[in-house]
Design a protein around this motif. Structure first.
Motif, PDB file in Angstrom:
ATOM      1  N   ILE A  47       0.894  -1.277   0.066  1.00  0.00           N
ATOM      2  CA  ILE A  47       0.213   0.003   0.121  1.00  0.00           C
ATOM      3  C   ILE A  47       0.920   1.288   0.045  1.00  0.00           C
ATOM      4  O   ILE A  47       1.096   2.041   0.955  1.00  0.00           O
ATOM      5  N   THR A  48       1.620   1.410  -1.165  1.00  0.00           N
ATOM      6  CA  THR A  48       2.382   2.661  -1.329  1.00  0.00           C
ATOM      7  C   THR A  48       1.735   3.486  -2.304  1.00  0.00           C
ATOM      8  O   THR A  48       0.594   2.980  -3.097  1.00  0.00           O
ATOM      9  N   PRO A  83      -9.004   2.563   1.152  1.00  0.00           N
ATOM     10  CA  PRO A  83      -9.996   1.802   2.169  1.00  0.00           C
ATOM     11  C   PRO A  83     -11.504   1.525   1.652  1.00  0.00           C
ATOM     12  O   PRO A  83     -11.912   0.564   2.044  1.00  0.00           O
ATOM     13  N   PRO A  84     -12.122   2.228   0.528  1.00  0.00           N
ATOM     14  CA  PRO A  84     -13.470   2.015   0.147  1.00  0.00           C
ATOM     15  C   PRO A  84     -13.635   0.687  -0.326  1.00  0.00           C
ATOM     16  O   PRO A  84     -14.539  -0.074  -0.158  1.00  0.00           O
ATOM     17  N   LEU A  85     -12.500   0.327  -0.869  1.00  0.00           N
ATOM     18  CA  LEU A  85     -12.508  -1.256  -1.249  1.00  0.00           C
ATOM     19  C   LEU A  85     -12.460  -2.397  -0.353  1.00  0.00           C
ATOM     20  O   LEU A  85     -13.015  -3.566  -0.419  1.00  0.00           O
ATOM     21  N   ARG A  98       0.047  -4.241   3.392  1.00  0.00           N
ATOM     22  CA  ARG A  98      -0.409  -4.713   2.059  1.00  0.00           C
ATOM     23  C   ARG A  98      -1.881  -5.062   1.906  1.00  0.00           C
ATOM     24  O   ARG A  98      -2.566  -5.383   2.711  1.00  0.00           O
ATOM     25  N   LEU A  99      -2.079  -4.772   0.599  1.00  0.00           N
ATOM     26  CA  LEU A  99      -3.590  -5.091   0.565  1.00  0.00           C
ATOM     27  C   LEU A  99      -3.646  -6.563  -0.125  1.00  0.00           C
ATOM     28  O   LEU A  99      -2.928  -6.934  -0.990  1.00  0.00           O
ATOM     29  N   VAL A 118      -8.408  -7.013   2.583  1.00  0.00           N
ATOM     30  CA  VAL A 118      -8.080  -6.581   3.660  1.00  0.00           C
ATOM     31  C   VAL A 118      -6.557  -6.195   3.829  1.00  0.00           C
ATOM     32  O   VAL A 118      -5.777  -6.307   2.856  1.00  0.00           O
ATOM     33  N   GLU A 119      -6.263  -5.286   4.578  1.00  0.00           N
ATOM     34  CA  GLU A 119      -4.882  -4.926   5.098  1.00  0.00           C
ATOM     35  C   GLU A 119      -4.179  -5.827   5.988  1.00  0.00           C
ATOM     36  O   GLU A 119      -4.663  -6.166   6.847  1.00  0.00           O
TER      37      GLU A 119
END
Ligand code: SF4
Length: 366
Positions: free
Chosen positions: A318-319, A326-328, A340-341, A335-336
């Motif tokens: 998540i760079t 976050p909407p996704l 990382r997503l 999830v985080e």
């Protein structure tokens, strides 16, 4: 570096298959070995961490041909060393105790078995050449020869009218305790027997609801037995991820030999002539077997990086420009995890739409 060798021969075409294959009663093993080794000399192979014999049906090659290929490819390498993972795709029908012992002594240490189902009626519908009872016998023959790293391929989301019991198939596969499972949803490819059956109303296209239910059931069952999905279609016991396929998914370079094989050097993808005869003639005439190549643009490479990262449980860092997403997460698709997503099983079910939503979202922010 990672080496893929495409063995195009099959005894017949499965009902759903559109791969580049050559249906042969007699396998032209010597011609194949000569062609692959000539192409390897043209290409200038180097040391490989993994070698993967895929197809087609590589187990149709006589064991001596596999042994010659492995010996010669290793000695052609400028930095020869034994590859750490050497996989052979095999049809359960071809796995006898003798063949398994010969493969093991040739250097094969991982076998991927095209099991597909444990229901004979389903296997016949698929035009597979093995009976369900051969799958367990193949696993035992491999273990008897000292090959413990065994993967089973299963196909799910079959047409309703087959009344396939997916849970039973999963349980029978798990009872064999393979180190790895690859689960693929049935897709209808143009000009396959399945495509023709659907066009004339003899069967139905796979159902999305069944696809989702069976995919999620597999996640549930496999996690109970200690398997981890580390890629959208692949799960393993700890320590048994496919090193070879993991290299593809992390964008590392690889060399492909044989008809239709692809190679990638980090920026350019090349692929060989698809048909065995065209490939064989090109090599015999001293020409290159490369049919075409594509140099990826920066944008294509980034899209591919995002797609590959989300396919695996490594996830996407998540760079910037993926910081404002976050909407996704509120949809439950990602999830985080440690910055990382990562896709959830529900996210993996929607991987394509998720990647396009992700990239649209970032474009609109630029
Ligand atoms: S064995 Fe594999 S490659 Fe050969 S026809 Fe069947 S699905 Fe295709």
């Amino acid at each position: 570096m990672h080496l893929y060798v495409h063995v195009p021969f099959c005894q017949r075409r499965c009902s759903y298959c559109d791969f580049s294959i050559a249906v042969r009663k007699r396998i032209p093993a010597q011609e194949f070995v000569d062609a692959i080794l000539t192409e390897a000399r043209q290409t200038g192979v180097v040391g490989f961490e993994t070698i993967y014999f895929g197809g087609g049906t590589p187990s149709l090659l006589p064991p001596e041909a596999i042994s010659t290929l492995l010996d010669e490819l290793t000695s052609l390498c400028r930095t020869p060393h034994a590859a750490r993972e050497v996989t052979l795709e095999a049809n359960p029908e071809d796995v006898t105790p003798d063949a398994a012992r010969a493969w093991a002594s040739a250097g094969i240490n991982r076998v991927s078995l095209g099991a597909q189902s444990f229901d004979d009626h389903v296997l016949q519908w698929m035009h597979r050449s093995h009976a369900a009872a051969r799958i367990g016998a193949a696993v035992h023959a491999l273990r008897g020869a000292g090959i413990e790293n065994i993967s089973l391929d299963l196909i799910f989301a079959l047409p309703d009218e087959l009344q396939r019991d997916w849970e039973r198939d999963l349980d029978l596969a798990l009872a064999l305790r393979p180190t790895h499972l690859s689960l693929y949803g049935l897709t209808v490819e143009p000009r396959t027997p399945l495509d023709r059956w659907i066009s004339r109303g003899a069967t139905h296209a796979p159902d999305d609801e069944r696809y989702a239910d069976e995919y999620l059931l597999a996640h549930e069952r496999l996690s109970v037995f200690g398997y981890q999905f580390y890629e959208v279609s692949n799960a393993s016991l700890p320590g048994f991820r496919s090193r070879h396929n993991s290299a593809y998914w992390s964008g590392r370079p690889y060399v492909g030999l044989g008809p239709a094989a692809h190679s990638f050097d980090g920026t350019t993808r090349r692929w060989n002539l698809r048909a065995w005869e065209a490939y064989r003639r090109a090599i015999a005439d001293g020409r290159s077997a490369i049919e075409s190549e594509e140099r990826l643009t920066e944008e294509q490479r980034e899209l591919e990086r995002v797609y590959l990262a989300l396919r695996t449980d490594e996830g996407l860092s998540i760079t910037a420009p993926y910081r404002h997403l976050p909407p996704l997460m509120s949809q439950g698709w990602v999830v985080e995890h440690n910055g990382r997503l990562r896709c959830t099983p529900e996210g993996w079910l929607r991987l394509d739409s998720l990647v396009s939503e992700l990239t649209m979202h970032t474009e609109s922010q630029q």
